[in-house]
Design a protein around this motif. Structure first.
Motif, short mmCIF file in Angstrom:
data_model
loop_
_atom_site.label_atom_id
_atom_site.label_comp_id
_atom_site.label_asym_id
_atom_site.label_seq_id
_atom_site.Cartn_x
_atom_site.Cartn_y
_atom_site.Cartn_z
N GLN A 171 32.22 42.61 33.99
CA GLN A 171 31.24 43.65 34.05
C GLN A 171 29.77 42.86 33.95
OE1 GLN A 171 32.74 45.20 30.43
NE2 GLN A 171 34.11 46.74 31.55
N ALA A 172 29.84 41.76 33.29
CA ALA A 172 28.43 41.18 33.23
C ALA A 172 27.92 40.69 34.37
CB ALA A 172 28.34 40.07 32.14
N THR A 173 28.78 40.22 35.31
CA THR A 173 28.40 39.75 36.52
C THR A 173 28.62 40.86 37.59
OG1 THR A 173 30.48 39.04 37.14
CG2 THR A 173 29.18 37.28 35.90
N ALA A 174 28.75 42.07 37.29
CA ALA A 174 28.99 43.27 38.35
C ALA A 174 30.05 42.81 39.42
CB ALA A 174 27.64 43.43 39.22
N GLY A 175 31.17 42.28 38.83
CA GLY A 175 32.27 41.77 39.87
C GLY A 175 31.84 40.61 40.70
N GLN A 176 30.72 39.84 40.46
CA GLN A 176 30.79 38.66 41.14
C GLN A 176 31.54 37.64 40.70
OE1 GLN A 176 26.32 37.80 41.99
NE2 GLN A 176 25.98 39.88 41.19
N LEU A 177 31.95 37.50 39.63
CA LEU A 177 32.97 36.38 39.17
C LEU A 177 33.99 37.21 38.54
CD1 LEU A 177 33.81 33.45 38.48
CD2 LEU A 177 32.62 33.66 36.45
N ARG A 178 35.12 37.02 39.20
CA ARG A 178 36.48 37.48 38.93
C ARG A 178 37.64 36.56 38.20
NH1 ARG A 178 36.35 42.36 42.34
NH2 ARG A 178 35.39 43.77 40.87
#
Ligand code: PCA
Length: 323
Positions: A46-53
């Motif tokens: 959430q905090a990375t808007a999906g950039q780190l999964r």
């Protein structure tokens, strides 16, 4: 056919391409530790808007518990969770939280972690790892199929072990050590391979031990911790806002995990009782004899670990613990 704007969009997004990490753990998906990791991963997402999964692989499915540290060092998985004592051959000070009868409460365990943490961070960094957070298991009690009144009652019996402390204890009380991973305890009991074990109430509940095991003694022997970490290169490759998101989520996971551990201790002890188990304090005789074994273990451990043991235990004992 794709529109021109689709290509533009793809180019724009690739500037912030998605990074995928695999996180390996040796505990079940329903374990409170794993649930906490899954929430950590969700918060990072959430905090990375999906950039780190971060994809969590529970139950030894990616690597077995004992192999996870090396796998993350080798970059075969980007992140992992280990029980700290599984690392003692390589990092002796990781065993500080499994020395018996040093820590008697969550407050003590926090204080010990405060002293142990900088050393763990240093050793992890030297091995290409970044420590993210650590959460304790509830206190370790004694499960036994028969009443135990003195350590002599273990003679000739089979004691389940999961780390060097439990192995040494089995040896000191004259029991046969049977190494069983946490997720196989129920199976080992059903097959009649173990008579007793030292672990937390929640591990007893998860493995539904009440069929074979009738006694649980709240000896609060130690509070072992799990530690979550990431390959240093994988972490360094993240852009600074993503690194910040990971560290913030890790801090929140640590705080949440400690609270959860304490709540789980109470719920699990209640559940053992509800399933007809006798939950008791150990007899005075058992207590004093067992503590003597604990002291012997501590002396051996300090000798083996050297100066770093003093870096932790001298300040730890300078302020009185609740023991
Ligand atoms: N459960 C794990 C480690 C400590 C604990 O409480 C186990 O029994 O393997």
């Amino acid at each position: 056919m794709k529109h021109w704007w689709f290509a533009v969009l793809c180019t724009a997004l690739s500037a912030h391409a998605q990074t995928d990490w695999k996180l390996a753990t040796g505990y079940r998906a329903e374990s409170f530790h794993t649930e906490n990791i899954v929430q950590f991963a969700r918060e990072v997402d959430q905090a990375t808007a999906g950039q780190l999964r971060i994809e969590v692989h529970p139950n030894n499915t990616l690597f077995k518990l004992g192999e996870i540290g090396q796998a993350v060092r080798d970059g075969k998985a980007q992140a992992g969770e280990s029980i700290m004592t599984s690392l003692v051959k390589d990092i002796p000070i990781a065993g500080a939280d499994s020395v018996p009868f040093v820590v008697n409460s969550y407050a003590d365990a926090r204080r010990l972690w405060g002293l142990q943490r900088p050393l763990i961070e240093k050793h992890f960094a030297q091995r290409g790892l970044k420590m993210l957070y650590s959460v304790p298991w509830p206190p370790q009690g004694l499960f036994a199929s028969r009443p135990i009144r003195s350590p002599a009652d273990f003679k000739g019996s089979r004691m389940r072990t999961y780390n060097p402390t439990t192995e040494r204890i089995a040896e000191l009380v004259g029991a046969q050590a049977v190494d069983v991973p946490m997720v196989d305890v129920n199976k080992a009991l059903a097959e009649g391979r173990i008579d007793s074990m030292i672990t937390s109430a929640v591990t007893g509940v998860e493995n539904q031990v009440w069929g074979q095991i009738k006694y649980y003694y709240e000896i609060n022997a130690w509070f072992p911790k799990n530690v979550v970490y990431v390959n240093r290169k994988a972490f360094d490759a993240l852009r600074p806002p993503l690194q910040k998101a990971v560290l913030e989520a890790a801090q929140a996971a640590e705080a949440r995990g400690w609270t959860k551990s304490e709540a789980v201790m109470q719920d699990s002890t209640r559940e053992l009782r509800a399933h007809g188990m006798k939950v008791e304090q150990a007899s005075a005789e058992f207590d004093s004899e067992f503590k003597r074994l604990g002291e012997r273990f501590s002396r051996e451990w300090v000798r083996l670990t050297g100066n770093e043991a003093n870096d932790i235990f001298v300040p730890y004992y300078t302020r009185n613990s609740t023991r």
